[in-house]
Motif scaffolding. Structure first.
Motif, PDB file in Angstrom:
ATOM      1  N   THR A 411       0.835  -1.204   0.000  1.00 36.85           N
ATOM      2  CA  THR A 411       0.000   0.000   0.000  1.00 36.85           C
ATOM      3  C   THR A 411       0.866   1.249   0.000  1.00 36.85           C
ATOM      4  O   THR A 411       0.604   2.208  -0.737  1.00 36.85           O
ATOM      5  CB  THR A 411      -0.925  -0.003   1.223  1.00 36.85           C
ATOM      6  N   ALA A 412       1.925   1.232   0.848  1.00 39.43           N
ATOM      7  CA  ALA A 412       2.834   2.391   0.892  1.00 39.43           C
ATOM      8  C   ALA A 412       3.548   2.576  -0.441  1.00 39.43           C
ATOM      9  O   ALA A 412       3.710   3.702  -0.930  1.00 39.43           O
ATOM     10  CB  ALA A 412       3.844   2.196   2.021  1.00 39.43           C
ATOM     11  N   GLN A 413       3.959   1.452  -1.049  1.00 36.41           N
ATOM     12  CA  GLN A 413       4.626   1.519  -2.350  1.00 36.41           C
ATOM     13  C   GLN A 413       3.697   2.095  -3.404  1.00 36.41           C
ATOM     14  O   GLN A 413       4.101   2.926  -4.232  1.00 36.41           O
ATOM     15  CB  GLN A 413       5.091   0.115  -2.745  1.00 36.41           C
ATOM     16  N   LEU A 414       2.447   1.673  -3.361  1.00 40.21           N
ATOM     17  CA  LEU A 414       1.458   2.160  -4.321  1.00 40.21           C
ATOM     18  C   LEU A 414       1.211   3.655  -4.125  1.00 40.21           C
ATOM     19  O   LEU A 414       1.168   4.433  -5.095  1.00 40.21           O
ATOM     20  CB  LEU A 414       0.153   1.375  -4.147  1.00 40.21           C
ATOM     21  N   ASP A 415       1.091   4.083  -2.863  1.00 37.32           N
ATOM     22  CA  ASP A 415       0.864   5.504  -2.582  1.00 37.32           C
ATOM     23  C   ASP A 415       2.064   6.340  -3.016  1.00 37.32           C
ATOM     24  O   ASP A 415       1.915   7.439  -3.581  1.00 37.32           O
ATOM     25  CB  ASP A 415       0.599   5.704  -1.086  1.00 37.32           C
ATOM     26  N   ARG A 416       3.267   5.815  -2.736  1.00 34.27           N
ATOM     27  CA  ARG A 416       4.480   6.559  -3.100  1.00 34.27           C
ATOM     28  C   ARG A 416       4.597   6.714  -4.610  1.00 34.27           C
ATOM     29  O   ARG A 416       4.903   7.804  -5.128  1.00 34.27           O
ATOM     30  CB  ARG A 416       5.693   5.826  -2.534  1.00 34.27           C
ATOM     31  N   ALA A 418       2.163   6.627  -6.751  1.00 31.14           N
ATOM     32  CA  ALA A 418       1.086   7.486  -7.233  1.00 31.14           C
ATOM     33  C   ALA A 418       1.395   8.968  -7.024  1.00 31.14           C
ATOM     34  O   ALA A 418       0.846   9.831  -7.712  1.00 31.14           O
ATOM     35  CB  ALA A 418      -0.223   7.132  -6.534  1.00 31.14           C
ATOM     36  N   LYS A 419       2.311   9.270  -6.056  1.00 26.37           N
ATOM     37  CA  LYS A 419       2.625  10.671  -5.772  1.00 26.37           C
ATOM     38  C   LYS A 419       3.964  11.116  -6.355  1.00 26.37           C
ATOM     39  O   LYS A 419       4.136  12.287  -6.706  1.00 26.37           O
ATOM     40  CB  LYS A 419       2.650  10.890  -4.257  1.00 26.37           C
ATOM     41  N   GLU A 420       4.959  10.176  -6.454  1.00 22.32           N
ATOM     42  CA  GLU A 420       6.324  10.584  -6.766  1.00 22.32           C
ATOM     43  C   GLU A 420       6.815  10.159  -8.132  1.00 22.32           C
ATOM     44  O   GLU A 420       7.888  10.604  -8.559  1.00 22.32           O
ATOM     45  CB  GLU A 420       7.265  10.017  -5.690  1.00 22.32           C
ATOM     46  N   GLN A 470      -1.394   4.964 -14.709  1.00 22.16           N
ATOM     47  CA  GLN A 470      -2.282   3.863 -14.325  1.00 22.16           C
ATOM     48  C   GLN A 470      -1.719   2.521 -14.768  1.00 22.16           C
ATOM     49  O   GLN A 470      -1.877   1.510 -14.079  1.00 22.16           O
ATOM     50  CB  GLN A 470      -3.686   4.075 -14.911  1.00 22.16           C
ATOM     51  N   LEU A 473       0.721   1.571 -12.180  1.00 24.28           N
ATOM     52  CA  LEU A 473       0.105   1.223 -10.906  1.00 24.28           C
ATOM     53  C   LEU A 473      -0.656  -0.106 -10.954  1.00 24.28           C
ATOM     54  O   LEU A 473      -0.818  -0.772  -9.925  1.00 24.28           O
ATOM     55  CB  LEU A 473      -0.868   2.332 -10.470  1.00 24.28           C
ATOM     56  N   ARG A 477      -1.591  -2.839  -7.948  1.00 23.28           N
ATOM     57  CA  ARG A 477      -2.966  -2.953  -7.469  1.00 23.28           C
ATOM     58  C   ARG A 477      -3.444  -4.397  -7.533  1.00 23.28           C
ATOM     59  O   ARG A 477      -4.121  -4.884  -6.610  1.00 23.28           O
ATOM     60  CB  ARG A 477      -3.877  -2.053  -8.296  1.00 23.28           C
TER      61      ARG A 477
END
Length: 839
Positions: A411-416, A418-420, A470, A473, A477
């Motif tokens: 989840t953290a990898q996905l969030d990172r 998606a932002k960076e 996407q 990602l 996901r």
């Protein structure tokens, strides 16, 4: 004004007056029900409602109040100031209740009630009043001695009770059933399958006095007994393989609860333990952490609560309706009471108050229920939640912790990302440019074309970059979703079950609306025991801090002196052996239910049930070995003359088989029945689930297993089970209908399933012997459990010969004629009334 117009106006005036009167009556009833009845029950009944009443004043009816007691009338309708009741609650000459001053609003309500004329709807009883306190179902079970039988007709105590009622109503018992009818009846009653020819022969050749008793013991020991009687319980607990939400998501794990039910009946698990495990099995499992099998069994048992009907789409949406379903089913299935009526006001007929209802509500609201997934599974990242491990905590903790860390890392990898990711940064830049361009476009005058073109280019570029992001990602996901398939780590088996949750304080909702909140209600069971058979205590033990109270509820329900739990189950067992219960409303033992036809027999059986360790198989023995159960289905008018409805059991009622027994019998006779237990349903893999409320899950899976294992849904009824009166999986079903409709005949004539079973039965007959008469005899023995008569054999031979001749005239291939002719005969055998009914 014309006479006609005058008559019309008069009619309208009368109608309006009538409507106003009716409305006033309805308002008075509502006012009495919501404001007056609870006060009389809670504040006045103790001194003015028992067998000994203070100062001769009773308050359990309007006439009693008008009559009054030692000091005269308690109420003067329409005149509060002249009513002693009002003077007392105002603490005038007499102060009532003693030592307590009522809330001013309650006093005001009582004044308004008297001012209205003290309306008291005839059909409403005060909760806990004399009628309810004396109601048979709320009294302790009596160990009634069986009556004497001077005729010698009775074989055992059940018969003495039955004979006594027959004699009271001038009914003579009919003749006993013959041995073939008895064997077929017992076989369908206990295992839901027809007896085999070998079993028929063995019984007919056994001339020992206990031959039928041996048959009963063989059937009770059969592994198929639990499948038959487990299905009856599944009706009550509204078993289904789907959740009931808008998309009706499947529950692959719920088969564990189904199998728990079947195994519980097969092993003759004591019924009190069976009840406790379904309400609090996760808590009881803590006592057997060293026994993996028993631990898993008790956890799976709480699938009963987990199956509460789901609504809407989001996780735990409209949750109060799901909890209402749990409360209502608990009342109906275990106690034979309709608790739902007390959700908005005190029960109009039974001694269950709104406080009782929300005491139960608090117990279930303090419980953590699982969520099987729904449409938002895909759209908002919600995944299946709160599944309970089938292994003890000390074995499940490490793999669950590792799994949760993996999910957190992904989840953290996905969030990172998606932002960076450069694409994400480019999107943020493009968003600013799009925003600025839109502001320029809004401020521009007539020259907008160039700006609009530039905006379109920016938006197109943003969509392209977002597509790139996407695509990056998507694999993460998918990986994250796969880590979450089952709601638990792959190496930790789970159940769709419940566990302890945060304790919830519940408030009374007097109108049933969440906005209309009253006082906090303590978690507890209904207190009717304290108002009925047990005057000092309801027997509900204190709930420890931080506990839901489910264990205490389970213990309260299974107290040996509980007036309902054992009685209700005994009545259900009787119902499935005779086609009707001693109480004909098996899930309503309250004041609006039917009284028992044989109250002494019901209590005697109940006492034996509890005394015998709550053994359901023990009940079967008592019933099936009685002369009453072994009576013939008699069409003799003399037997039925004084008792056309057979209320006094002078004969046995002919009954149509239930849907499952019809299908299982067809498979059995055809030789195609797969007796193995299939496990979970063949649902698609969880990662492929994508159903929505507009395209919900719908499936019908072909099967040759017993019908108890058919996949059943909440939103879509199984087409076969629905046609032959199967249960409604959305609610507790205590009595199935037995309709006869044209669609059933059409199904028997046209459905491929019937055609296949007929063809397989024909193959079985053709393989068994070359003698046509022998084939017909075998068909009758397989399907009906009896020998074919000579005339039946002669007619069948003519039928088959003419069918072959017809096929020849139609130029049907010669090698197929015999098989098709015998398949046609087999279809006649499988669709005859004798196949569908048990004598």
């Amino acid at each position: 004004m014309t006479a006609r117009l005058l008559s019309i106006l008069l009619a309208v005036a009368v109608a309006l007056t009538t409507m106003a009167t009716l409305r006033a009556s309805e308002d008075d009833e509502t006012f009495f029900e919501a404001k007056i009845r609870p006060v009389l029950a809670q504040k006045c009944l103790k001194c003015h409602g028992g067998e000994k009443v203070s100062n001769g004043l009773r308050i359990d009816g309007r006439e009693a109040l008008l009559k009054g007691g030692k000091h005269g009338a308690a109420v003067v309708p329409g005149e509060p100031d002249k009513s002693q009741l009002i003077d007392a609650v105002r603490h005038g000459a007499r102060k009532m209740p003693p030592g307590e001053k009522l809330d001013p609003q309650i006093v005001s309500d009582l004044v308004e009630w008297v001012r209205r004329g003290a309306p008291w709807p005839e059909h409403l009883a005060v909760a806990g009043d004399i009628e309810q306190a004396r109601h048979w179902a709320f009294q302790p079970v009596r160990d009634v001695p069986p009556p004497d039988d001077s005729t010698g007709w009775s074989k055992q105590p059940v018969d003495r009770f039955i004979l006594q009622k027959m004699q009271e109503h001038h009914v003579e018992p009919g003749p006993p059933a013959d041995r073939l009818a008895l064997l077929r009846r017992a076989s369908f009653d206990l295992i839901g399958l027809p007896p085999t020819p070998q079993e028929v022969d063995a019984f007919l050749e056994d001339d020992r006095p206990d031959a039928f008793e041996r048959v009963v013991e063989r059937l009770l020991a059969s592994p198929h007994y639990g499948e038959r009687w487990g299905r009856h319980w599944m009706d009550l607990v509204r078993y289904a393989d789907t959740a009931g939400d808008n998309a009706d998501y499947p529950i692959p794990e719920i088969y564990r609860y189904r199998d728990y039910i079947i195994d519980a009946f097969s092993s003759d698990k004591p019924y009190d333990q069976f009840v406790r495990e379904q309400l609090a099995g996760d808590l009881l499992a803590a006592e057997v952490v060293d026994d993996p099998r028993l631990y898993a069994e008790r956890v799976a048992a709480t699938g009963y609560l987990a199956l509460a009907r789901r609504y809407a789409t989001a996780p735990f949406e409209l949750w109060h309706l799901t909890l209402e379903d749990a409360i209502d089913t608990t009342g109906r299935a275990f106690m034979g009471l309709t608790l739902r009526c007390a959700r908005c006001h005190d029960h109009k007929f039974d001694p269950v108050t709104t406080e009782d209802y929300y005491g139960l509500y608090g117990i279930f609201a303090s419980t953590k229920f699982p969520w099987a997934g729904a449409e938002e599974f895909q759209s908002k990242g919600f995944f299946r939640q709160n599944f309970v491990p089938l292994v003890p905590p000390h074995r499940a903790a490490a793999p669950i912790a590792t799994w949760e860390r993996e999910i957190a890392d992904r989840t953290a990898q996905l969030d990172r990302l998606a932002k960076e990711d450069p694409a994400a940064l480019r999107i943020a830049e493009l968003d600013q440019q799009v925003k600025a361009k839109k502001e320029q476009l809004a401020a521009a005058g007539d020259n907008q074309t160039a700006l609009a073109d530039e905006l379109a280019v920016l938006e197109k570029e943003r969509a392209r970059v977002d597509g790139e992001l996407q695509a990056k990602l998507a694999p993460l996901r998918v990986e994250l979703r796969n880590l979450r398939r089952p709601g638990l780590p792959p190496d930790v088996p789970g159940a769709y079950a419940v566990s302890e949750g945060p304790v919830v304080e519940t408030r009374v909702q007097r109108s049933g609306e969440p906005a209309d909140l009253g006082d906090v209600v303590l978690r507890a069971a209904p207190a009717f025991l304290s108002r009925g058979s047990s005057p000092n205590s309801s027997g509900f033990s204190d709930i420890p801090a931080g506990a839901s109270g489910r264990r205490q509820l389970a213990e309260w329900l299974t107290r040996p002196d509980h007036p309902l739990t054992a009685r209700v189950m005994v009545n259900r067992v009787w119902q499935h052996h005779f086609g009707k219960g001693l109480v004909s409303t098996p899930s309503n033992f309250g004041l609006r239910g039917e009284p028992p036809s044989h109250p002494e027999l019901l209590d005697w059986l109940t006492a034996r049930f509890v005394e015998g360790g709550w053994s359901i198989k023990g009940l079967h023995r008592l019933i099936l070995l009685s002369r009453a159960w072994q009576l013939a289905v008699s069409d003799n008018p003399a037997v039925a003359a004084n008792d056309p409805a057979n209320r006094w059991y002078a004969r046995h009622d002919r009954r149509r088989l239930e849907a499952e027994a019809i299908r299982d019998a067809m498979l059995s006779v055809a030789g195609t029945l797969d007796l193995a237990r299939p496990g979970t349903q063949p649902f698609p893999p969880i990662r492929e689930w994508n159903w929505t409320q507009h395209q919900p899950f719908k499936a019908v899976y072909p099967s040759r297993n017993r019908s108890v294992y058919l996949m059943t849904q909440r939103i879509q009824r199984h087409p076969y089970l629905a046609l032959f009166d199967g249960p409604d999986t959305n609610t507790s079903t205590d009595v199935r209908t037995s309709a006869t409709v044209p669609l059933q005949a059409l199904w028997l004539m046209n459905d491929p399933f019937v055609a296949e079973q007929a063809a397989r039965l024909a193959e079985r007959l053709l393989t068994a012997t070359r003698d046509p008469r022998g084939r017909i005899e075998l068909a009758y023995r397989l399907a009906y459990g009896r020998h074919a008569q000579v005339a039946e054999i002669d007619r069948a031979i003519v039928y088959v010969e003419r069918y072959v001749q017809g096929l020849a005239e139609a130029n049907s291939p010669g090698e197929r004629r015999e098989a098709e002719a015998w398949a046609s005969f087999a279809r006649v055998v499988l669709t005859a009334n004798e196949f569908f009914y048990v004598d």
